[in-house]
Design a protein around this motif. Structure first.
Motif, PDB file in Angstrom:
ATOM      1  N   THR A 296       0.826  -1.197   0.000  1.00 57.82           N
ATOM      2  CA  THR A 296       0.000   0.000   0.000  1.00 57.82           C
ATOM      3  C   THR A 296       0.864   1.252   0.000  1.00 57.82           C
ATOM      4  N   ASP A 297       0.218   2.341  -0.347  1.00 57.42           N
ATOM      5  CA  ASP A 297       0.879   3.639  -0.384  1.00 57.42           C
ATOM      6  C   ASP A 297       1.351   4.067   1.002  1.00 57.42           C
ATOM      7  N   GLU A 298       0.811   3.470   2.049  1.00 55.10           N
ATOM      8  CA  GLU A 298       1.157   3.845   3.408  1.00 55.10           C
ATOM      9  C   GLU A 298       2.354   3.074   3.955  1.00 55.10           C
ATOM     10  N   GLY A 299       3.004   2.257   3.108  1.00 58.81           N
ATOM     11  CA  GLY A 299       4.215   1.564   3.527  1.00 58.81           C
ATOM     12  C   GLY A 299       4.009   0.224   4.185  1.00 58.81           C
ATOM     13  N   ARG A 300       2.856  -0.429   3.925  1.00 59.02           N
ATOM     14  CA  ARG A 300       2.583  -1.725   4.528  1.00 59.02           C
ATOM     15  C   ARG A 300       2.541  -2.829   3.475  1.00 59.02           C
ATOM     16  N   VAL A 301       3.027  -4.013   3.886  1.00 60.45           N
ATOM     17  CA  VAL A 301       2.988  -5.211   3.039  1.00 60.45           C
ATOM     18  C   VAL A 301       1.954  -6.168   3.637  1.00 60.45           C
ATOM     19  N   PHE A 302       0.997  -6.603   2.804  1.00 59.19           N
ATOM     20  CA  PHE A 302      -0.037  -7.544   3.226  1.00 59.19           C
ATOM     21  C   PHE A 302       0.198  -8.885   2.538  1.00 59.19           C
ATOM     22  N   VAL A 303       0.225  -9.947   3.317  1.00 61.78           N
ATOM     23  CA  VAL A 303       0.340 -11.301   2.771  1.00 61.78           C
ATOM     24  C   VAL A 303      -0.944 -12.054   3.122  1.00 61.78           C
ATOM     25  N   TYR A 304      -1.642 -12.550   2.100  1.00 64.28           N
ATOM     26  CA  TYR A 304      -2.880 -13.317   2.296  1.00 64.28           C
ATOM     27  C   TYR A 304      -2.665 -14.752   1.838  1.00 64.28           C
ATOM     28  N   ASP A 305      -3.122 -15.687   2.636  1.00 65.20           N
ATOM     29  CA  ASP A 305      -3.240 -17.072   2.200  1.00 65.20           C
ATOM     30  C   ASP A 305      -4.737 -17.392   2.203  1.00 65.20           C
ATOM     31  N   LEU A 306      -5.334 -17.397   1.031  1.00 66.20           N
ATOM     32  CA  LEU A 306      -6.784 -17.519   0.907  1.00 66.20           C
ATOM     33  C   LEU A 306      -7.288 -18.912   1.250  1.00 66.20           C
ATOM     34  N   PHE A 307      -6.379 -19.879   1.401  1.00 70.33           N
ATOM     35  CA  PHE A 307      -6.788 -21.218   1.824  1.00 70.33           C
ATOM     36  C   PHE A 307      -7.116 -21.225   3.327  1.00 70.33           C
ATOM     37  N   PHE A 308      -6.287 -20.537   4.110  1.00 68.07           N
ATOM     38  CA  PHE A 308      -6.488 -20.512   5.556  1.00 68.07           C
ATOM     39  C   PHE A 308      -7.542 -19.490   5.968  1.00 68.07           C
ATOM     40  N   ARG A 309      -7.436 -18.276   5.402  1.00 71.16           N
ATOM     41  CA  ARG A 309      -8.362 -17.220   5.780  1.00 71.16           C
ATOM     42  C   ARG A 309      -8.639 -16.369   4.557  1.00 71.16           C
ATOM     43  N   LYS A 310      -9.896 -16.114   4.301  1.00 71.69           N
ATOM     44  CA  LYS A 310     -10.259 -15.401   3.082  1.00 71.69           C
ATOM     45  C   LYS A 310     -10.159 -13.890   3.216  1.00 71.69           C
ATOM     46  N   TYR A 311     -10.470 -13.347   4.379  1.00 70.31           N
ATOM     47  CA  TYR A 311     -10.587 -11.907   4.486  1.00 70.31           C
ATOM     48  C   TYR A 311      -9.655 -11.286   5.520  1.00 70.31           C
ATOM     49  N   HIS A 312      -8.859 -12.087   6.190  1.00 72.19           N
ATOM     50  CA  HIS A 312      -7.914 -11.559   7.178  1.00 72.19           C
ATOM     51  C   HIS A 312      -6.504 -11.938   6.749  1.00 72.19           C
ATOM     52  N   PRO A 313      -5.578 -10.981   6.684  1.00 71.38           N
ATOM     53  CA  PRO A 313      -4.232 -11.297   6.176  1.00 71.38           C
ATOM     54  C   PRO A 313      -3.476 -12.241   7.091  1.00 71.38           C
ATOM     55  N   LEU A 314      -2.615 -13.032   6.477  1.00 71.85           N
ATOM     56  CA  LEU A 314      -1.729 -13.908   7.233  1.00 71.85           C
ATOM     57  C   LEU A 314      -0.657 -13.085   7.939  1.00 71.85           C
ATOM     58  N   CYS A 315      -0.298 -11.962   7.310  1.00 71.02           N
ATOM     59  CA  CYS A 315       0.770 -11.125   7.848  1.00 71.02           C
ATOM     60  C   CYS A 315       0.605  -9.696   7.337  1.00 71.02           C
ATOM     61  N   VAL A 316       0.850  -8.715   8.209  1.00 72.19           N
ATOM     62  CA  VAL A 316       0.920  -7.308   7.820  1.00 72.19           C
ATOM     63  C   VAL A 316       2.226  -6.751   8.362  1.00 72.19           C
ATOM     64  N   GLN A 317       3.053  -6.195   7.492  1.00 70.51           N
ATOM     65  CA  GLN A 317       4.371  -5.703   7.892  1.00 70.51           C
ATOM     66  C   GLN A 317       4.514  -4.238   7.516  1.00 70.51           C
ATOM     67  N   ASN A 318       4.838  -3.399   8.504  1.00 70.91           N
ATOM     68  CA  ASN A 318       5.157  -1.995   8.230  1.00 70.91           C
ATOM     69  C   ASN A 318       6.635  -1.890   7.908  1.00 70.91           C
ATOM     70  N   LEU A 319       6.953  -1.387   6.715  1.00 66.72           N
ATOM     71  CA  LEU A 319       8.347  -1.303   6.298  1.00 66.72           C
ATOM     72  C   LEU A 319       8.919   0.101   6.395  1.00 66.72           C
ATOM     73  N   LEU A 320       8.077   1.108   6.295  1.00 67.26           N
ATOM     74  CA  LEU A 320       8.560   2.483   6.285  1.00 67.26           C
ATOM     75  C   LEU A 320       8.148   3.190   7.561  1.00 67.26           C
ATOM     76  N   GLN A 321       9.116   3.734   8.261  1.00 60.58           N
ATOM     77  CA  GLN A 321       8.837   4.430   9.501  1.00 60.58           C
ATOM     78  C   GLN A 321       8.583   5.920   9.284  1.00 60.58           C
ATOM     79  N   ARG A 322       9.184   6.477   8.237  1.00 64.68           N
ATOM     80  CA  ARG A 322       9.026   7.911   8.001  1.00 64.68           C
ATOM     81  C   ARG A 322       7.657   8.218   7.430  1.00 64.68           C
ATOM     82  N   ARG A 323       7.101   9.340   7.810  1.00 68.31           N
ATOM     83  CA  ARG A 323       5.854   9.778   7.223  1.00 68.31           C
ATOM     84  C   ARG A 323       6.078  10.212   5.780  1.00 68.31           C
TER      85      ARG A 323
END
Length: 347
Positions: A296-323
């Motif tokens: 996303t434009d806000e600096g987050r990485v979303f990883v979805y595994d649609l086999f385990f969960r359809k609408y909730h991400p397996l992982c959300v990682q913030n990579l950028l600390q600066r605004r």
């Protein structure tokens, strides 16, 4: 090759650890994972630039290309909007530029050879948003597609000393002539194409994302260019990608904060994922039919595994600390459990 072997010997522990890394905190979280930051790549010449595209080399899977585009400059060389390695010719690279030029590079030499379009050979009038190689049979000339803000979708043929082009679609022409065609079943190509994806099953079937939020599927082998329109998003589509395993499934993302999963020829999305911010790009796993990653434009990485969960991400990682920093692109490694993420000033 020698440099690669030396580095692997010196940093063997680091280069091997990621294969077997396990996060101990996973034991306390059900069906939630995390991403392990491995390396950050940057250079002095790119410190003031934004990463615009990423591409892994299909043969040497520790090698990738990153393109940059100027963000705020009055006088600058042309920026690169999109880049991709050829799927079978590991030294061939195609780039689309901010001034409308497309260039094919052969990186086998110290000073890479290149073929570029020109004003007399079909150069686009506005920035090239994306370039994509076409998989060709042995003996066939290499070929690729480009989509540009000038409304053209072009196919380019790589010759020995030049690039030849053929316009597949022209969104501007379709927009100008739609009032003169009285047909109740005609689908108008409104807007301008922003991204393209080639079907892994049939190279004559193309998907386009459009700045109006629509998706178009076009069959180029049909003389009438059979077109299917998907009412996809409420804002410009930023990326579209076919599933590498289930080849009739594809995903799209847009600035309306959503990722949508589609089944070919079904005009309603199978599911909609809300990421809470403008989605810049996505990519399917090369080996899993249910694993998809988006940034996303806000600096987050979303990883979805649609086999385990359809609408909730397996992982959300913030990579950028600066605004006011953003991520722009993402790419799965062809064989390793690595995700390459690009943003402002670094990869």
């Amino acid at each position: 090759m020698t440099e690669r072997l030396v580095n692997q010997n010196i940093y063997d522990e680091i280069t091997q650890d990621f294969r077997y890394w396990e996060d101990a905190s996973d034991e306390y979280r059900q069906l939630e994972g995390s991403l392990l930051p491995l390396w950050r790549f940057s250079c002095d010449k790119s410190r003031s630039l934004v990463v615009s595209a990423l591409s892994w080399n299909p043969a040497r899977q520790d090698l990738f290309a990153a393109s940059y585009t100027p963000e705020r400059m009055l006088v600058t060389p042309r920026g690169v909007m999109s880049v991709q390695f050829h799927p079978s010719h590991e030294s061939m690279l195609v780039a689309g530029h901010s001034d409308g030029t497309v260039t094919v590079y052969d990186a086998r030499n110290a000073s890479p050879g290149q073929l570029s379009s020109s004003t007399t050979s079909g150069k686009h009038l506005l920035p090239v948003m994306q370039v994509r190689w076409i998989t060709t049979e042995p003996g066939e000339n290499m070929s690729f597609y480009s989509v540009s803000q000038d409304g053209r979708v072009s196919q380019w043929f790589v010759r020995t000393t030049s690039l030849k082009y053929e316009d597949v679609l022209n969104f501007n022409t379709a927009q100008q002539t739609k009032d003169h065609v009285a047909s109740s079943n005609k689908i108008d190509l409104e807007g301008t194409a922003t991204c393209i994806a080639l079907s892994p099953e049939r190279k004559d079937v193309l998907l386009f994302g459009v700045d109006t939020g629509a998706l178009f599927q076009v069959c180029t082998s049909d003389t009438a260019h059979a077109i299917t329109r998907y009412r996809a998003h409420l804002s410009p589509v930023t990326a579209v990608a076919w599933n590498n395993v289930h080849t009739k499934v594809f995903a799209s993302c847009a600035l309306d904060w959503t990722v949508k999963i589609w089944l070919q020829y079904h005009l309603s999305a199978l599911m909609t994922l809300d990421l809470g911010g403008p989605v810049m790009e996505l990519d399917w796993s090369p080996s899993s039919s249910t694993l998809v990653v988006a940034v996303t434009d806000e600096g987050r990485v979303f990883v979805y595994d649609l086999f385990f969960r359809k609408y909730h991400p397996l992982c959300v990682q913030n990579l950028l600390q600066r605004r006011r920093s953003s991520l722009t692109c993402v790419a799965f490694n062809p064989s390793q459990p690595i995700v390459l993420v690009g943003g402002e000033k670094y990869v």
